[in-house]
Design an enzyme around this catalytic site. Structure first.
Site, PDB file in Angstrom:
ATOM      1  N   GLU A  30      52.844  53.969   1.952  1.00 48.00           N
ATOM      2  CA  GLU A  30      51.380  54.041   2.843  1.00 48.00           C
ATOM      3  C   GLU A  30      50.275  53.104   1.356  1.00 48.00           C
ATOM      4  O   GLU A  30      49.171  52.635   2.024  1.00 48.00           O
ATOM      5  CB  GLU A  30      50.452  55.067   3.662  1.00 48.00           C
ATOM      6  N   THR A  34      45.734  45.066   5.941  1.00 45.83           N
ATOM      7  CA  THR A  34      45.789  46.104   5.850  1.00 45.83           C
ATOM      8  C   THR A  34      44.286  46.634   5.071  1.00 45.83           C
ATOM      9  O   THR A  34      43.585  47.151   5.081  1.00 45.83           O
ATOM     10  CB  THR A  34      46.526  47.602   5.971  1.00 45.83           C
TER      11      THR A  34
HETATM   12  N1  HSE Z   1      44.062  54.369   9.554  1.00 40.51           N
HETATM   13  C1  HSE Z   1      44.413  52.812   9.281  1.00 40.51           C
HETATM   14  C2  HSE Z   1      43.470  52.323   9.174  1.00 40.51           C
HETATM   15  C3  HSE Z   1      45.560  53.256   9.640  1.00 40.51           C
HETATM   16  O1  HSE Z   1      42.633  52.225   9.516  1.00 40.51           O
HETATM   17  O2  HSE Z   1      43.109  51.687   8.304  1.00 40.51           O
HETATM   18  C4  HSE Z   1      46.252  51.271   9.483  1.00 40.51           C
HETATM   19  O3  HSE Z   1      47.105  50.922   9.681  1.00 40.51           O
END
Ligand code: HSE
Length: 309
Positions: free
Chosen positions: A130, A183
């Site tokens: 991640e 992201t």
């Molecule tokens: N919590 C993270 C975000 C999840 O919202 O950036 C990414 O999938």
């Protein structure tokens, strides 16, 4: 070492659940990644992507690399590891694509070496993937992808994971519009500080969501899913976001939110037919704007990563 080979599935997931930015996530039924992992004598890592989904050729950019390295480092093992990516959720979909592979890699390595790590340590390994994908150590996709169900990350230092009850009548319609939202970028646009008035609303909602899950009060869960921290900034990535939410609420959905950092959007319903209707509306919403989309109407899965035949 005797050569060993396994196949692992890890589910897609929805992070944040509205109010729980970086601290809540749930696993989805049926949708996910499949990896085949083998270990043998030697020292090295080979990754073959046979999923048909384009991924970076450079193994240093593949999320399974840091996960496997972390596992070998903390367990003090050395091996020749071969990974075949057989099935893959489309990267950038917002339903935990990087976490599904990371969770499958961490869970699979732990199984291959006789389960030296507990569940939280498996999640810690998965979080390495991640971090590579999003530039942050968040577990709100990785933890449900490993453990299944709905997970609250009570704290990160140390990692403190709480598995919350999943109400029986809890259906999600998830739409993945073919838009690219990276992201890292979706995290970078968020302000570093949250105004007090937004924080007050947000922690009221997090408490309400947890209470709703324990009491099975679906109305409370829906009300509590509002997000005052990330959504105000991120909804601009999703064309017609407010209009779509109004249409879904009108159709009987209990809530609609961005799934993780987007661009996927999910609606929550207490009946499958309403979830199906929400899915159709979401699909039509994006298609009418010339954007292709996939829709999944699924229950929350209590099962996380698992071995498959
Ligand atoms: N919590 C993270 C975000 C999840 O919202 O950036 C990414 O999938």
């Amino acid at each position: 070492m005797k050569k060993k080979k396994i196949r692992v599935f890890a589910p897609a997931s929805i992070a944040n659940l509205g109010c729980g930015f970086d601290v809540m996530g749930l696993a989805l039924d049926e949708v996910g990644d499949i990896l085949e992992i083998s270990v043998d004598d030697g020292d090295g890592l080979e990754i073959r992507n046979e999923s048909g989904v384009p991924l970076p050729e450079d193994p240093e950019l593949n999320v399974v690399t840091p996960v496997i390295r972390k596992f070998l480092e903390i367990t003090g093992n050395k091996a020749m590891v071969r990974v075949r990516i057989c099935q893959k959720i489309y990267p950038g979909s917002g339903i935990g694509s990087s976490s599904a592979s990371s969770a499958a890699a961490a869970y699979g390595m732990n199984e291959l070496f006789g389960c030296p790590l507990g569940e939280e340590e498996v999640v810690l390994c998965a979080m390495e993937g991640e971090n590579l994908a999003s530039g942050g150590y968040h577990a709100d996709n990785a933890a449900p992808a490993v453990m299944g169900g709905i997970i609250l990350i009570r704290g990160y230092e140390p990692l403190d994971l709480v598995k919350l009850p999943v109400p029986g009548n809890f259906y999600c319609a998830v739409v993945h519009p073919h838009l690219t939202v990276n992201t890292k970028e979706a995290r970078n646009i968020l302000p570093r500080e949250v105004p007090m008035h937004a924080a007050i609303r947000q922690w009221g909602n997090v408490g309400g969501l947890v209470a709703g899950l324990y009491s099975g009060n679906i109305g409370l869960i829906g009300r509590a899913m509002e997000d005052h921290v990330a959504e105000p900034y991120r909804k601009a990535f999703i064309p017609g976001f407010d209009e779509l939410r109004a249409a879904l609420m009108q159709a009987g959905a209990l809530a609609m939110n961005i799934a993780g950092s987007g661009p996927s959007v999910f609606a929550l319903a207490d009946r499958q037919d309403i979830a199906q209707k929400a899915g159709n509306l979401m699909d039509a919403h994006f298609r009418s704007r010339g954007i292709d989309a996939e829709v999944y109407v699924v229950k929350v899965s209590n099962k996380g990563a698992k071995l498959i035949a």
